[in-house]
Design a protein around this motif. Structure first.
Motif, short mmCIF file in Angstrom:
data_model
loop_
_atom_site.label_atom_id
_atom_site.label_comp_id
_atom_site.label_asym_id
_atom_site.label_seq_id
_atom_site.Cartn_x
_atom_site.Cartn_y
_atom_site.Cartn_z
N GLY A 103 0.82 -1.21 0.00
CA GLY A 103 0.00 0.00 0.00
C GLY A 103 0.85 1.25 0.00
O GLY A 103 0.58 2.20 -0.75
N GLY A 104 1.88 1.26 0.80
CA GLY A 104 2.76 2.42 0.85
C GLY A 104 3.49 2.63 -0.46
O GLY A 104 3.65 3.77 -0.92
N ASN A 105 3.91 1.52 -1.06
CA ASN A 105 4.64 1.62 -2.32
C ASN A 105 3.82 2.33 -3.40
O ASN A 105 4.36 3.06 -4.23
N LEU A 106 2.50 2.13 -3.35
CA LEU A 106 1.62 2.76 -4.35
C LEU A 106 1.68 4.28 -4.26
O LEU A 106 1.44 4.98 -5.24
N PHE A 107 2.00 4.79 -3.07
CA PHE A 107 2.00 6.24 -2.87
C PHE A 107 3.42 6.83 -2.89
O PHE A 107 3.59 8.03 -2.72
N ALA A 108 4.43 5.98 -3.09
CA ALA A 108 5.81 6.45 -2.99
C ALA A 108 6.18 7.29 -4.21
O ALA A 108 6.05 6.84 -5.35
N PRO A 109 6.65 8.51 -3.98
CA PRO A 109 7.07 9.33 -5.12
C PRO A 109 8.40 8.82 -5.69
O PRO A 109 9.20 8.23 -4.96
N ALA A 110 8.63 9.09 -6.98
CA ALA A 110 9.94 8.74 -7.58
C ALA A 110 11.03 9.45 -6.79
O ALA A 110 10.82 10.57 -6.34
N PRO A 111 12.19 8.79 -6.56
CA PRO A 111 12.67 7.55 -7.18
C PRO A 111 12.23 6.28 -6.46
O PRO A 111 12.75 5.21 -6.75
N GLY A 113 9.11 3.49 -5.11
CA GLY A 113 7.92 2.91 -5.72
C GLY A 113 8.21 1.90 -6.82
O GLY A 113 7.44 1.78 -7.78
N ASP A 114 9.30 1.17 -6.69
CA ASP A 114 9.65 0.20 -7.75
C ASP A 114 8.60 -0.89 -7.92
O ASP A 114 8.31 -1.32 -9.04
N PHE A 115 8.01 -1.33 -6.79
CA PHE A 115 7.05 -2.44 -6.92
C PHE A 115 5.78 -1.98 -7.65
O PHE A 115 5.13 -2.76 -8.34
N THR A 116 5.46 -0.71 -7.50
CA THR A 116 4.28 -0.18 -8.21
C THR A 116 4.49 -0.20 -9.72
O THR A 116 3.55 -0.34 -10.50
N VAL A 117 5.74 -0.07 -10.13
CA VAL A 117 6.05 -0.18 -11.56
C VAL A 117 5.66 -1.58 -12.04
O VAL A 117 5.05 -1.76 -13.11
N LEU A 199 7.36 2.11 -16.59
CA LEU A 199 8.65 2.71 -16.28
C LEU A 199 8.58 3.43 -14.94
O LEU A 199 7.60 4.12 -14.64
N GLY A 200 9.65 3.31 -14.16
CA GLY A 200 9.77 4.06 -12.91
C GLY A 200 10.85 5.11 -13.04
O GLY A 200 11.84 4.91 -13.76
N CYS A 201 10.68 6.23 -12.40
CA CYS A 201 11.61 7.39 -12.39
C CYS A 201 11.62 8.15 -13.71
O CYS A 201 12.39 9.11 -13.85
N MET A 202 10.80 7.73 -14.66
CA MET A 202 10.77 8.45 -15.93
C MET A 202 9.68 9.52 -15.92
O MET A 202 9.43 10.18 -16.92
N ALA A 203 9.03 9.67 -14.78
CA ALA A 203 8.09 10.76 -14.50
C ALA A 203 8.01 10.83 -12.98
O ALA A 203 8.73 10.09 -12.30
N ASP A 204 7.16 11.66 -12.43
CA ASP A 204 7.12 11.74 -10.96
C ASP A 204 6.41 10.55 -10.35
O ASP A 204 6.36 10.41 -9.14
N ARG A 205 5.85 9.69 -11.20
CA ARG A 205 5.22 8.45 -10.75
C ARG A 205 5.34 7.42 -11.87
O ARG A 205 5.64 7.79 -13.01
#
Lengths: 264, 621
Positions: A103-111, A113-117, A199-205
């Motif tokens: 749940g937390g990962n879904l809200f993690a800002p870049a960089p 939130g890898d699992f949400t990717v 993709l992760g880190c290629m935008a703010d989410r």
């Protein structure tokens, strides 16, 4: 105001408490407690729920449901989720994985939130007490969502179809320069029949690489075959700039790492 | 503030405490229970120094709320040894020299213990992965990895003591230069501070807690260069928990410079900004409150009105006519030495050297600022004593520099200041800047209460002085036979907005060039330049290290230019005892030849026999 923690046995009661000003849901603490430690005085009350369903993983008939309080460590060691183990394992060191939740990962800002990717590539559906919503809808408006996400659900990817790559500068692991997740299905002749790439880190989410996905359809996974897909890898990206890498750098290296993932 | 009860076992002993709701486990363990073996290095889950074991799982106590641990079994490093006998991991860390500053050690041992509890015979990769959430800034990790592997082996043999790794001393070099008849010096010895490190008993400055202690938080400049039009502290003063708010007018001698103690002026830096800020992050207003949280909340209510001024970030831009003046106390954007606009070294005739050279190569090298990133952040705790004296517990690396500067800033005789140092949780030169102590002592003086001023991780990374950015231009004349006949170096050191130790750093550069090589014609100019960047200061060999990077890259390029092996090229030019250096100090104790001979063997990089026969103190060979 001093900080306080309120614990509720049901999600319903926790949702009600979250309506008050200055509240924030507390998952594993890796985002919320960190913010308080770092001087974020906008939150004066942490809210959490101990409802058992939040901590449950169920896998049945190819469908997966992961409670929002499930940790990365629990996913990484679950025997039915071995295809996702790599993605869960990519998050933090051992202590962070014992604490950080889905749940937390879904809200993690870049960089972060890898699992949400991975969940975006898997086309996950998120559950709340107010109903379900697709992950893409959630990601667009996650700042304005006040309902507790209770679980994520998705179909287990066919064997060998899920790929995940996290790129960091520190070995064995560090914070992401970028991360890529892909669900690729191939026809018997080897051509790509469906592709869903996040993709992760290629935008703010986390974001979809839709141009790349389209360019892969009907292609074979060879250097020549994926060239058109790599040429459009940066379509729509707006990478973050942080102490690890500039936006320019992230855009430069994305096609390289995407190529490696596709040819792996 | 709501109090909640929390009960758990800590290292097998029942604990029950009333704590403020929202207290982290780290604070509860350290401040309430008194187990200071978990360390607060970042409070953001990055460094791992606070790692503890909760119900068999590794957790970060800085991100865990204590009240969520009720009923849990908690293990910390302080509880590992039994009856005075070290745990095999503690013994292995001791024997393998796996501790240096010791600040990360308790967390490392926790992470290693969880690994060995679940995986008694781990592979090296498994050890590396298990430690991947724990940062060590001193050891380079290898001794730690070896310690964990050793402990695993000793476990599997059911032995309390692992294989002890003996330090190797290569005594064949310079054997005729000494008697080697000393009992301690020259003998391998265990580090005397390691037992404290591996048991979590070593006391760092923050391992103290005084009743009624106030917390200091700094309001900082959000601008690189700005005029302060007004400061309004009225709302902040009314905030619950606030005890005192300090501005420039409260500081007895607000403008200072560290090196004034050795007559290097002018005084050019403010303790609290007065009228202007010259870098983003500069201290403007200090808030003292009952809790960290109250101090943070009040700091957010301080209103500072700024007029933003043009800023300069590049040394060459700063030196151009018409550039914004960074620091009015200097009146120009460079430090004025007694030798003029730069430190100068002149030796031989460098232009004649270039004219006689077979090749001339000019190259420019640049570096960015480098942060020391110690796991323990900069800080101090000050306690007012009954006799009008103040005891300052600090992790400064410059104890008497700090005491004397605090005495000047506070206009307080030194005999009223009692400074207590001790083990520093990683310094690397980053804790020599007299930044936290004077203002914390002032706060203690004006409130009559103990004061804690500890940098957050963000402050440590962005506010504390980094190593200076440097630019080095090297022009060399070299002969086909490998001799360097002329070297001209122009060095620029970016001091940022204030001098701190940078005029000294730039001067060191002048003395250090042309490097450990004997060159007959040398010309050195080194400039200390002011920009609107974070003030830079000391860091391991400052003024020298970046120069060495530039010099050695240049040496490789020169070797390539004349088609010579880069190591043999260095043997030809290496300085030896008795050679006159460019700044006219005769060379003594040069061991470069022997060092390169050993490197040649160790790296399997053979050089011609005549170089292996050379000696630093025997000419001719």
């Amino acid at each position: 105001m001093a900080l306080a923690l309120q614990t509720f046995s049901t999600v319903k009661d926790a949702n009600a408490a979250l309506k008050a000003a200055g509240t924030r849901y507390l998952g594993g603490g890796t985002l919320a407690v960190r913010a308080a430690n770092e001087g974020d005085v906008s939150v004066s009350s942490f809210i959490r729920s101990t409802e058992p369903s939040l901590s449950a993983i169920t896998v049945s008939g190819g469908k997966v449901r992961i409670g929002a309080s499930v940790t990365m460590a629990a996913i990484a060691r679950h025997p039915d989720l071995s295809s996702l183990s790599h993605a869960a394992h990519a998050v933090g060191g051992p202590a962070i994985r014992n604490m950080a939740t889905v749940g937390g990962n879904l809200f993690a800002p870049a960089p972060y939130g890898d699992f949400t990717v991975a969940l975006l590539a898997l086309d996950a559906t998120l559950s709340t007490d107010g109903g379900d919503l697709p992950i893409e809808t959630f990601l667009v408006k996650r700042e304005s969502i006040h309902a507790i996400v209770t679980a994520v659900g998705f179909s287990l990817p066919a064997e060998g179809s899920f790929r995940f790559l996290k790129v960091s500068r520190i070995k064995p692991k560090g914070i992401s320069v970028l991360s890529i997740a892909a669900v690729l299905e191939q026809a018997p002749d080897g051509t790509v029949s469906s592709a869903r790439i996040a993709l992760g880190c290629m935008a703010d989410r986390p974001m979809r690489a839709t141009a790349t996905e389209k360019a892969l359809l009907g292609r074979i996974l060879t250097s020549h075959g994926i060239a058109p897909a790599l040429a459009v890898a940066n379509d729509g990206t707006a990478p973050i700039t942080d102490p690890l890498a500039s936006a320019w750098y992230r855009n430069e290296v994305l096609p390289v790492h995407l190529g490696r993932l596709l040819l792996a | 503030m709501a109090k909640v009860s929390v009960q758990f076992t800590l290292n097998g002993a029942e604990k029950a405490e009333f704590i403020d709701s929202g207290t982290t486990l780290l604070h509860a363990l350290r401040d309430k229970i008194g187990d200071t073996s978990p360390k607060g290095g970042c409070h953001q889950g990055t460094c791992g120094a606070c790692s503890v074991i909760i119900d068999g799982e590794l957790r970060l106590s800085c991100l865990t709320l204590a009240e969520t641990c009720s009923g849990a079994a908690i293990t910390t490093t302080s509880g590992l040894s039994e009856g005075g006998v070290l745990h095999p991991l503690q013994r292995a860390f001791l024997d393998a020299f796996a501790t240096q500053c010791g600040f990360c050690t308790p967390g490392m041992i926790m992470a290693a213990k969880v690994l060995l509890d679940h995986t008694p015979n781990p592979s090296r990769d498994e050890v590396v992965e298990a430690l991947s959430g724990n940062i060590c800034r001193c050891t380079g990790y290898e001794p730690i990895i070896q310690a964990v592997l050793t402990a695993a082996r000793s476990n599997s043999q059911n032995a309390a003591r692992g294989e002890s790794k003996k330090m190797e001393l290569r005594k064949s070099y310079f054997a005729d230069q000494r008697k080697d008849d000393l009992h301690e010096i020259g003998q391998p010895r265990p580090r005397s501070d390691s037992p404290g490190h591996v048991t979590g008993k070593t006391a760092y400055f923050a391992d103290r807690n005084f009743p009624g202690m106030l917390h200091l938080k700094m309001v900082r400049s959000p601008h690189h260069h700005a005029r302060i039009l007004s400061i309004d502290i009225s709302e902040a003063e009314k905030h619950p928990g606030v005890v005192k708010i300090l501005t420039a007018k409260d500081v007895p001698h607000n403008v200072y410079t560290i090196l004034i103690l050795i007559q290097i002026g002018p005084e050019d830096e403010t303790v609290l900004a007065d009228g202007k800020v010259r870098w983003k992050g500069e201290a403007v207003v200090a808030v003292l409150a009952e809790t960290e949280r109250a101090a943070q909340e009040a700091a957010a209510k301080v209103k500072v009105d700024y007029e933003v001024l043009p800023a300069v970030f590049d040394m060459e831009e700063a030196l151009k006519p018409g550039a914004p003046i960074v620091n009015e106390y200097h009146g120009r954007n460079y430090y004025l030495y007694d030798s003029g606009e730069c430190r100068k070294v002149r030796f031989g005739d460098v232009e004649a050297g270039f004219a006689s050279a077979d090749h001339v190569l000019e190259q420019t090298y640049q570096s960015s600022p480098i942060e020391h990133a110690p796991t323990e952040t900069t800080g101090c705790i000050v306690a007012p004593e009954g006799n009008d004296r103040f005891t300052c517990y600090t992790n400064t690396q410059a104890m008497f520099f700090t005491l004397d500067n605090a005495s000047i800033i506070l206009q307080m005789p030194g005999n009223r200041l009692h400074f207590v140092g001790g083990t520093v949780g990683g310094g690397f030169g980053g804790k020599v800047d007299v930044i936290v102590e004077p203002i914390a002592i002032l706060g203690a003086k004006l409130t009559g209460r103990p004061v804690s001023f500890i940098y957050s991780r963000a402050e440590e990374m962005q506010i504390s002085s980094p190593r200076a950015a440097e630019k080095v231009v090297i022009k060399d004349g070299v002969m086909k036979d490998g001799r360097i006949v002329a070297r001209k170096v122009t060095g620029y050191t970016d001091a940022g907005a204030y001098s701190r130790h940078s005029p000294y750093g730039a001067q060191k550069g002048a003395g250090h060039y042309p490097g450990p090589y004997t060159i007959p014609n040398v010309w050195i100019d080194t400039y200390c330049v002011y920009t609107n960047r974070t003030p830079s200061s000391a860091m391991r060999g400052f003024g020298v290290t970046i120069g060495d990077f530039a010099l050695e890259v240049q040496m490789d390029k020169l070797a390539r230019l004349i088609g010579m092996d880069p190591l043999e090229f260095r043997f030809i030019n290496a300085y030896r005892d008795g050679d006159m250096k460019a700044h006219r100090q005769p060379t003594e104790g040069a061991a470069l030849i022997e060092c390169m001979q050993e490197a040649s063997r160790a790296a399997n990089w053979p050089v011609a026999e005549k170089f292996m026969a050379m000696s630093s103190y025997a000419k001719g060979a």
